[in-house]
Design a protein around this motif. Structure first.
Motif, short mmCIF file in Angstrom:
data_model
loop_
_atom_site.label_atom_id
_atom_site.label_comp_id
_atom_site.label_asym_id
_atom_site.label_seq_id
_atom_site.Cartn_x
_atom_site.Cartn_y
_atom_site.Cartn_z
N LEU A 46 0.82 -1.21 0.00
CA LEU A 46 0.00 0.00 0.00
C LEU A 46 0.85 1.25 0.00
O LEU A 46 0.53 2.25 -0.66
N SER A 47 1.96 1.22 0.72
CA SER A 47 2.87 2.36 0.76
C SER A 47 3.46 2.64 -0.62
O SER A 47 3.53 3.78 -1.07
N CYS A 49 2.20 1.72 -3.55
CA CYS A 49 1.11 2.17 -4.44
C CYS A 49 0.78 3.63 -4.20
O CYS A 49 0.60 4.40 -5.15
N ARG A 50 0.72 4.03 -2.94
CA ARG A 50 0.38 5.42 -2.60
C ARG A 50 1.51 6.37 -3.00
O ARG A 50 1.26 7.40 -3.64
N GLU A 51 2.73 6.03 -2.67
CA GLU A 51 3.86 6.92 -2.92
C GLU A 51 4.13 7.14 -4.40
O GLU A 51 4.42 8.25 -4.83
N ARG A 53 1.97 6.11 -6.99
CA ARG A 53 0.73 6.04 -7.76
C ARG A 53 0.72 4.79 -8.65
O ARG A 53 0.45 4.83 -9.84
N TYR A 56 -2.42 -1.15 -7.79
CA TYR A 56 -2.33 -2.24 -6.82
C TYR A 56 -2.36 -3.61 -7.51
O TYR A 56 -1.60 -4.50 -7.16
N GLU A 77 -8.22 12.72 -5.43
CA GLU A 77 -7.11 12.15 -4.67
C GLU A 77 -7.63 11.50 -3.38
O GLU A 77 -7.21 10.41 -3.02
N GLU A 80 -9.19 8.18 -4.17
CA GLU A 80 -8.21 7.12 -4.33
C GLU A 80 -7.66 6.65 -2.99
O GLU A 80 -7.57 5.46 -2.73
N ASP A 81 -7.30 7.61 -2.14
CA ASP A 81 -6.68 7.28 -0.86
C ASP A 81 -7.62 6.55 0.09
O ASP A 81 -7.19 5.72 0.88
N TYR A 82 -8.92 6.87 0.02
CA TYR A 82 -9.88 6.30 0.97
C TYR A 82 -10.92 5.40 0.31
O TYR A 82 -11.93 5.06 0.92
#
Length: 115
Positions: A46-47, A49-51, A53, A56, A77, A80-82
């Motif tokens: 997850l880190s 994917c988030r960092e 973009r 997943y 944004e 996507e994050d939540y």
């Protein structure tokens, strides 16, 4: 997944040290991940994917494009994050469009529900 980490890092043109710093681990940890000597945790996935973009499903299963699209707005944004759906996004957008007085009314109503 281990090979896809190496592919991603090369695509981003980052050293193992630079990649590791961005996701909060050492270059040794990245080296071990790439060699298959260490497994990726869900938190690390997850880190990454988030960092960066990253998609997943590409990272975990090798399906789809490497990168996700860039969000057009702050609400995109957040979505996507939540993991927000279209209704969630619409609620946030409509709330943000309200003036201060109308927001206060909604907040008072919500306070009455939660207390």
């Amino acid at each position: 997944m281990n090979e896809r980490i190496r592919i991603l890092r090369k695509e981003l043109k980052l050293s193992q040290e630079e990649f590791g710093k961005r996701v909060g681990v050492s270059n040794t940890a990245i080296s071990k991940l790439e060699k298959g000597e260490r497994s990726l945790t869900e938190q690390m996935i997850l880190s990454i994917c988030r960092e960066f973009r990253v998609n997943y499903f590409w990272l975990t299963e090798g399906h789809g494009d490497i990168f996700t699209g860039t969000p057009q707005t702050v609400v995109d944004e957040l979505a996507e994050d939540y993991n927000l759906d279209d209704i969630d996004k619409k609620v946030i957008e409509k709330y943000l469009a309200l003036d201060t007085e109308k927001r206060a009314v909604i907040k008072e109503y919500l306070k009455s529900i939660f207390t």
